[in-house]
Design a protein around this motif. Structure first.
Motif, PDB file in Angstrom:
ATOM      1  N   ALA A   5      88.449  -7.801 -35.004  1.00 54.48           N
ATOM      2  CA  ALA A   5      89.086  -7.599 -36.308  1.00 54.48           C
ATOM      3  C   ALA A   5      90.458  -6.942 -36.176  1.00 54.48           C
ATOM      4  CB  ALA A   5      88.191  -6.758 -37.207  1.00 54.48           C
ATOM      5  N   PHE A   6      91.221  -7.064 -37.239  1.00 58.03           N
ATOM      6  CA  PHE A   6      92.592  -6.571 -37.337  1.00 58.03           C
ATOM      7  C   PHE A   6      92.687  -5.657 -38.552  1.00 58.03           C
ATOM      8  CE2 PHE A   6      91.869 -10.544 -39.439  1.00 58.03           C
ATOM      9  CZ  PHE A   6      92.381 -10.350 -40.702  1.00 58.03           C
ATOM     10  N   HIS A   7      93.823  -5.013 -38.704  1.00 58.81           N
ATOM     11  CA  HIS A   7      93.995  -4.079 -39.805  1.00 58.81           C
ATOM     12  C   HIS A   7      93.861  -4.788 -41.157  1.00 58.81           C
ATOM     13  CE1 HIS A   7      95.293  -0.284 -41.545  1.00 58.81           C
ATOM     14  NE2 HIS A   7      95.948  -1.009 -42.444  1.00 58.81           N
ATOM     15  N   GLY A   8      93.062  -4.191 -42.041  1.00 56.31           N
ATOM     16  CA  GLY A   8      92.897  -4.727 -43.383  1.00 56.31           C
ATOM     17  C   GLY A   8      91.851  -5.818 -43.511  1.00 56.31           C
ATOM     18  N   ALA A   9      91.145  -6.115 -42.412  1.00 56.41           N
ATOM     19  CA  ALA A   9      90.268  -7.292 -42.384  1.00 56.41           C
ATOM     20  C   ALA A   9      89.199  -7.278 -43.474  1.00 56.41           C
ATOM     21  CB  ALA A   9      89.602  -7.408 -41.013  1.00 56.41           C
ATOM     22  N   LEU A  10      88.697  -6.115 -43.824  1.00 58.97           N
ATOM     23  CA  LEU A  10      87.575  -6.033 -44.771  1.00 58.97           C
ATOM     24  C   LEU A  10      87.926  -6.611 -46.142  1.00 58.97           C
ATOM     25  CD1 LEU A  10      85.082  -3.150 -45.188  1.00 58.97           C
ATOM     26  CD2 LEU A  10      86.390  -3.818 -47.195  1.00 58.97           C
ATOM     27  N   LEU A  11      89.209  -6.630 -46.483  1.00 60.03           N
ATOM     28  CA  LEU A  11      89.619  -7.084 -47.817  1.00 60.03           C
ATOM     29  C   LEU A  11      89.771  -8.591 -47.927  1.00 60.03           C
ATOM     30  CD1 LEU A  11      92.297  -4.371 -48.691  1.00 60.03           C
ATOM     31  CD2 LEU A  11      89.934  -4.499 -49.506  1.00 60.03           C
ATOM     32  N   THR A  52     101.034 -17.976 -34.250  1.00 61.89           N
ATOM     33  CA  THR A  52     101.021 -16.608 -33.736  1.00 61.89           C
ATOM     34  C   THR A  52      99.947 -16.510 -32.671  1.00 61.89           C
ATOM     35  OG1 THR A  52     101.646 -15.742 -35.913  1.00 61.89           O
ATOM     36  CG2 THR A  52     100.750 -14.167 -34.328  1.00 61.89           C
ATOM     37  N   PRO A  53     100.267 -16.053 -31.459  1.00 64.62           N
ATOM     38  CA  PRO A  53      99.220 -15.872 -30.443  1.00 64.62           C
ATOM     39  C   PRO A  53      98.187 -14.861 -30.931  1.00 64.62           C
ATOM     40  CG  PRO A  53     101.419 -15.717 -29.483  1.00 64.62           C
ATOM     41  CD  PRO A  53     101.601 -15.692 -30.961  1.00 64.62           C
ATOM     42  N   LEU A  54      96.932 -15.255 -30.906  1.00 64.92           N
ATOM     43  CA  LEU A  54      95.861 -14.387 -31.376  1.00 64.92           C
ATOM     44  C   LEU A  54      94.807 -14.218 -30.289  1.00 64.92           C
ATOM     45  CD1 LEU A  54      95.283 -15.864 -34.963  1.00 64.92           C
ATOM     46  CD2 LEU A  54      96.546 -13.782 -34.379  1.00 64.92           C
ATOM     47  N   PRO A  55      94.103 -13.100 -30.290  1.00 60.26           N
ATOM     48  CA  PRO A  55      93.012 -12.910 -29.332  1.00 60.26           C
ATOM     49  C   PRO A  55      91.971 -14.010 -29.462  1.00 60.26           C
ATOM     50  CG  PRO A  55      93.578 -10.834 -30.393  1.00 60.26           C
ATOM     51  CD  PRO A  55      94.338 -11.906 -31.122  1.00 60.26           C
ATOM     52  N   GLU A  56      91.340 -14.329 -28.365  1.00 59.78           N
ATOM     53  CA  GLU A  56      90.393 -15.443 -28.326  1.00 59.78           C
ATOM     54  C   GLU A  56      89.175 -15.225 -29.220  1.00 59.78           C
ATOM     55  OE1 GLU A  56      90.646 -18.403 -26.934  1.00 59.78           O
ATOM     56  OE2 GLU A  56      92.679 -17.916 -26.291  1.00 59.78           O
ATOM     57  N   ASN A  57      88.824 -13.972 -29.468  1.00 58.13           N
ATOM     58  CA  ASN A  57      87.603 -13.718 -30.244  1.00 58.13           C
ATOM     59  C   ASN A  57      87.835 -13.722 -31.749  1.00 58.13           C
ATOM     60  OD1 ASN A  57      89.064 -11.333 -30.273  1.00 58.13           O
ATOM     61  ND2 ASN A  57      87.309  -9.989 -29.935  1.00 58.13           N
ATOM     62  N   SER A  97      81.693   2.416 -36.911  1.00 65.20           N
ATOM     63  CA  SER A  97      81.581   0.958 -36.826  1.00 65.20           C
ATOM     64  C   SER A  97      82.884   0.414 -36.257  1.00 65.20           C
ATOM     65  CB  SER A  97      81.324   0.376 -38.222  1.00 65.20           C
ATOM     66  OG  SER A  97      81.301  -1.032 -38.182  1.00 65.20           O
ATOM     67  N   HIS A  98      82.808  -0.166 -35.069  1.00 66.02           N
ATOM     68  CA  HIS A  98      84.018  -0.679 -34.420  1.00 66.02           C
ATOM     69  C   HIS A  98      83.920  -2.199 -34.317  1.00 66.02           C
ATOM     70  CE1 HIS A  98      87.601  -0.713 -32.006  1.00 66.02           C
ATOM     71  NE2 HIS A  98      87.001  -1.408 -31.065  1.00 66.02           N
ATOM     72  N   ALA A  99      84.908  -2.884 -34.883  1.00 67.94           N
ATOM     73  CA  ALA A  99      84.911  -4.351 -34.902  1.00 67.94           C
ATOM     74  C   ALA A  99      85.829  -4.874 -33.798  1.00 67.94           C
ATOM     75  CB  ALA A  99      85.377  -4.857 -36.264  1.00 67.94           C
ATOM     76  N   GLU A 100      85.239  -5.483 -32.787  1.00 68.78           N
ATOM     77  CA  GLU A 100      86.003  -5.977 -31.639  1.00 68.78           C
ATOM     78  C   GLU A 100      86.896  -7.166 -31.998  1.00 68.78           C
ATOM     79  OE1 GLU A 100      86.158  -4.897 -28.563  1.00 68.78           O
ATOM     80  OE2 GLU A 100      84.560  -3.401 -28.450  1.00 68.78           O
ATOM     81  N   GLU A 152      89.591  -3.317 -33.401  1.00 68.68           N
ATOM     82  CA  GLU A 152      90.159  -3.342 -32.051  1.00 68.68           C
ATOM     83  C   GLU A 152      91.646  -3.675 -32.060  1.00 68.68           C
ATOM     84  OE1 GLU A 152      90.433  -3.169 -27.905  1.00 68.68           O
ATOM     85  OE2 GLU A 152      88.812  -2.492 -29.237  1.00 68.68           O
ATOM     86  N   HIS A 153      92.043  -4.648 -32.859  1.00 69.84           N
ATOM     87  CA  HIS A 153      93.415  -5.151 -32.843  1.00 69.84           C
ATOM     88  C   HIS A 153      94.231  -4.554 -33.992  1.00 69.84           C
ATOM     89  CE1 HIS A 153      91.990  -7.932 -29.786  1.00 69.84           C
ATOM     90  NE2 HIS A 153      90.985  -8.208 -30.585  1.00 69.84           N
ATOM     91  N   ASP A 154      94.293  -3.234 -34.019  1.00 67.99           N
ATOM     92  CA  ASP A 154      94.914  -2.497 -35.114  1.00 67.99           C
ATOM     93  C   ASP A 154      95.671  -1.309 -34.530  1.00 67.99           C
ATOM     94  OD1 ASP A 154      95.557  -1.112 -37.435  1.00 67.99           O
ATOM     95  OD2 ASP A 154      93.489  -0.646 -37.984  1.00 67.99           O
TER      96      ASP A 154
END
Length: 403
Positions: free
Chosen positions: A371-377, A21-26, A366-369, A341-343
């Protein structure tokens, strides 16, 4: 190359193609995240297939994730865990075992899952609640509210609200040794939606004397009006929550009637007579320039008034807290909002931050540049990701400092 080798090569190539899956570089842990994304995608495909066969509703098939991830209530040396009921609603209760001279903190937590899937017994939520109870010396009430498609709005909200109201009774707080001045509501995704709606509703309830100290909203879903925000466009197919799945969740929250889902997918579901509500979700005014990017705001295209009459819930602030009037927002407590950011839900949270600040509410955003949806879990087993640990630790630190 032999036939077996050729077949193995082709099979490996197909599997790699499916997983990639293409993912952001960060993004960190890229291949691990690709595997996780592929697993979610596979479950989604299977759910769609069994629904097409007429064997099971799509959301009932997705609930298999919840079943597989279920862990029984198990106490340990730090926390006592039991399944019980508050106001006839199932909850999982976490009681810290630390000996302390003072009263404990209190939290009511609402799990995510688009109001359709998920549960307090899922491993990720059990770990989060257990960690919260132990590290914060807090009594945590994790709510197993009823789910769609069997139950629709406002049932989920009513379950969430009745549990919170029950817990806030002075006799109940006293029973569990909870400080009435140190209580919060919290939730992620659809649970963040419920937490925000509950916090708003408490302000108008004369029967509730105990006030929340904070609310914590983790990548919350907050509005149903504009499902073509910049974040919906930019992150249409990002892990873990696609635009199409979020629209399916929203529509199922209100009805199994596919006409609402189809209208939401084309962003033509809001009747003209509700046009005044768009001021509360006008991203051209509520988003910072860096999130607008090259997007240009266009006036909404209105849909049939029949949908608004048949399913008024999607225009109700109890389902879409961003639609609350400014006067309602002014009384809200100190608020923590996590956005990624990616959500697709990024802009919901950012717009709520803007509106709360305009209303004079103290907000920590708190904005995570990366991260994606659900990342904290994602902090355990095969889903153990560095970003999950970082966001979880930041969230816990904020709660420890402010609750």
């Amino acid at each position: 190359m032999g036939t077996k080798s050729l077949c193995l090569f082709i099979a490996s190539a197909l599997i790699a193609y499916y997983i990639y899956t293409p993912l952001p570089e960060n993004f960190q842990d890229r291949w691990k995240l690709m595997l996780i994304t592929a697993e979610f995608r596979t479950v989604g495909h299977l759910a769609g297939f069994v629904e097409w066969l007429g064997l099971m509703h799509y959301m009932e098939a997705l609930m298999l994730i919840t079943v597989v991830e279920y862990v029984p209530p198990t106490s340990d040396e730090n926390v006592t865990v039991t399944d019980t009921e508050f106001s006839n609603v199932p909850v999982r209760l976490y009681l810290p075992r630390k000996q302390s001279s003072g009263l404990k903190r209190g939290m009511v937590y609402f799990h995510g899952g688009g109001w359709c899937v998920g549960g307090t017994g899922m491993k990720a939520y059990d770990l989060l609640s257990r960690k919260t109870a132990d590290q914060l010396n807090a009594v945590v009430v994790s709510v197993d509210y009823r789910l769609a498609p069997k139950y629709h709005f406002p049932v989920q909200f009513e379950d969430a609200y009745s549990v919170t109201k029950f817990f806030l009774q002075s006799s109940v707080l006293s029973q569990y040794g909870v400080d009435p001045n140190r209580i919060c509501v919290a939730g992620d995704s659809a649970g963040g939606n419920l937490a925000a709606a509950v916090a708003q509703q408490l302000l108008d309830d004369p029967e509730v004397k105990t006030k929340l100290k904070v609310q914590a909203l983790l990548y919350p879903a907050l509005q149903t009006l504009d499902l073509n925000l910049p974040s919906y466009q930019d992150n249409e197919n990002k892990p873990i929550l696609s635009k199409s799945l979020m629209i399916r969740f929203w529509s199922e929250y209100f009805t199994t009637d596919s006409s609402l889902r189809e209208a939401m997918a084309s962003n033509r579901h809001v009747p003209a007579e509700s046009s005044h509500l768009f001021q509360f979700v006008n991203w051209s005014n509520l988003l910072p320039d860096e999130l607008k990017k090259d997007h240009v705001y266009t006036s909404p295209v209105y849909g049939s008034s029949s949908l608004g009459k048949k399913y008024p819930g999607f225009l109700d602030p109890r389902a879409a807290p961003l639609l609350a009037e400014d006067a309602k927002l002014r009384g809200l407590p100190l608020t923590y909002v996590l956005t990624c950011e990616h959500d697709v839900l990024r802009d919901d949270g950012v717009m709520y931050v803007s509106r709360l600040r305009e209303a004079g509410v103290q907000v920590v955003h708190s904005h995570a540049e990366d991260a994606f949806h659900g990342a904290l879990l994602f902090v355990s087993s095969l889903g153990d990701l560095a970003v999950g640990h970082r966001l979880s630790n930041q969230y816990m630190k904020w709660l420890n400092d402010n609750l």
